[in-house]
Scaffold this motif. Structure first.
Motif, PDB file in Angstrom:
ATOM      1  N   GLN A  24      -6.864   1.010   6.796  1.00  0.00           N
ATOM      2  CA  GLN A  24      -5.784   1.468   5.925  1.00  0.00           C
ATOM      3  C   GLN A  24      -6.321   1.988   4.595  1.00  0.00           C
ATOM      4  OE1 GLN A  24      -2.617   1.747   7.084  1.00  0.00           O
ATOM      5  NE2 GLN A  24      -3.654   1.101   8.948  1.00  0.00           N
ATOM      6  N   SER A  25      -7.317   1.324   4.056  1.00  0.00           N
ATOM      7  CA  SER A  25      -7.881   1.788   2.780  1.00  0.00           C
ATOM      8  C   SER A  25      -8.638   3.091   2.957  1.00  0.00           C
ATOM      9  CB  SER A  25      -8.794   0.715   2.180  1.00  0.00           C
ATOM     10  OG  SER A  25      -9.957   0.555   2.956  1.00  0.00           O
ATOM     11  N   ALA A  72      -5.593   2.209  -2.534  1.00  0.00           N
ATOM     12  CA  ALA A  72      -5.369   1.093  -1.611  1.00  0.00           C
ATOM     13  C   ALA A  72      -6.343  -0.056  -1.869  1.00  0.00           C
ATOM     14  CB  ALA A  72      -5.468   1.569  -0.170  1.00  0.00           C
ATOM     15  N   LEU A  84       0.812  -1.219   0.000  1.00  0.00           N
ATOM     16  CA  LEU A  84       0.000   0.000   0.000  1.00  0.00           C
ATOM     17  C   LEU A  84       0.844   1.267   0.000  1.00  0.00           C
ATOM     18  CD1 LEU A  84      -2.796  -1.006   2.521  1.00  0.00           C
ATOM     19  CD2 LEU A  84      -2.821  -1.173   0.038  1.00  0.00           C
ATOM     20  N   ASP A  85       2.058   1.194   0.544  1.00  0.00           N
ATOM     21  CA  ASP A  85       2.913   2.377   0.617  1.00  0.00           C
ATOM     22  C   ASP A  85       3.663   2.674  -0.672  1.00  0.00           C
ATOM     23  OD1 ASP A  85       2.233   3.066   3.179  1.00  0.00           O
ATOM     24  OD2 ASP A  85       3.901   1.987   4.100  1.00  0.00           O
ATOM     25  N   ARG A 114      -5.217   5.758   3.827  1.00  0.00           N
ATOM     26  CA  ARG A 114      -4.068   5.821   2.920  1.00  0.00           C
ATOM     27  C   ARG A 114      -4.467   6.368   1.555  1.00  0.00           C
ATOM     28  NH1 ARG A 114       0.733   2.408   4.227  1.00  0.00           N
ATOM     29  NH2 ARG A 114       0.309   1.569   6.283  1.00  0.00           N
ATOM     30  N   ASN A 115      -3.654   6.090   0.573  1.00  0.00           N
ATOM     31  CA  ASN A 115      -3.898   6.597  -0.775  1.00  0.00           C
ATOM     32  C   ASN A 115      -5.198   6.046  -1.358  1.00  0.00           C
ATOM     33  OD1 ASN A 115      -3.263   3.995  -1.518  1.00  0.00           O
ATOM     34  ND2 ASN A 115      -1.276   4.499  -2.365  1.00  0.00           N
TER      35      ASN A 115
END
Length: 105
Positions: free
Chosen positions: A59-60, A67, A24-25, A63-64
């Motif tokens: 995280q989704s 994701a 994901l990063d 984050r971006n």
């Protein structure tokens, strides 16, 4: 000795979490990282898979914007579970209080 219960995470969960964090990063989708994440998913039991799903839902959300697409490219069933878990997240990131909050324990 502490009376607080400590969350014990399995090694397979930690490795899966690291694999997805790297996926994901990254700036671009990396197929080798996706394969590593797919291998790590196979090693999880149902409890750890549920934990991973909830973690990926958060995280989704934070984050971006790609994701969820990246998760889907790793495993479509996992992406569907993440999307379902994400729909149950609070809108502002904080748990919602239901009814009147209790003033005493």
């Amino acid at each position: 000795m502490s009376s607080i219960a400590e969350l014990r995470l399995s090694q397979s969960f930690k490795l899966a979490q690291r694999s997805f964090a790297a996926l994901l990063d990254g700036r671009h989708f990396d197929a080798s990282l996706a394969m590593a994440a797919r291998v790590r998913i196979a090693a999880l039991d149902k409890l750890d898979l549920g934990r991973l799903t909830r973690w990926l839902a958060w995280q989704s959300w934070v984050r971006n914007h790609q994701a969820l697409t990246r998760i889907e490219r790793v495993d479509q069933r996992l992406a569907a579970s993440v999307l379902h878990a994400r729909s149950r997240l609070p809108a502002d990131g904080r748990p919602a209080l239901s009814g009147n909050p209790r003033r005493t324990a």
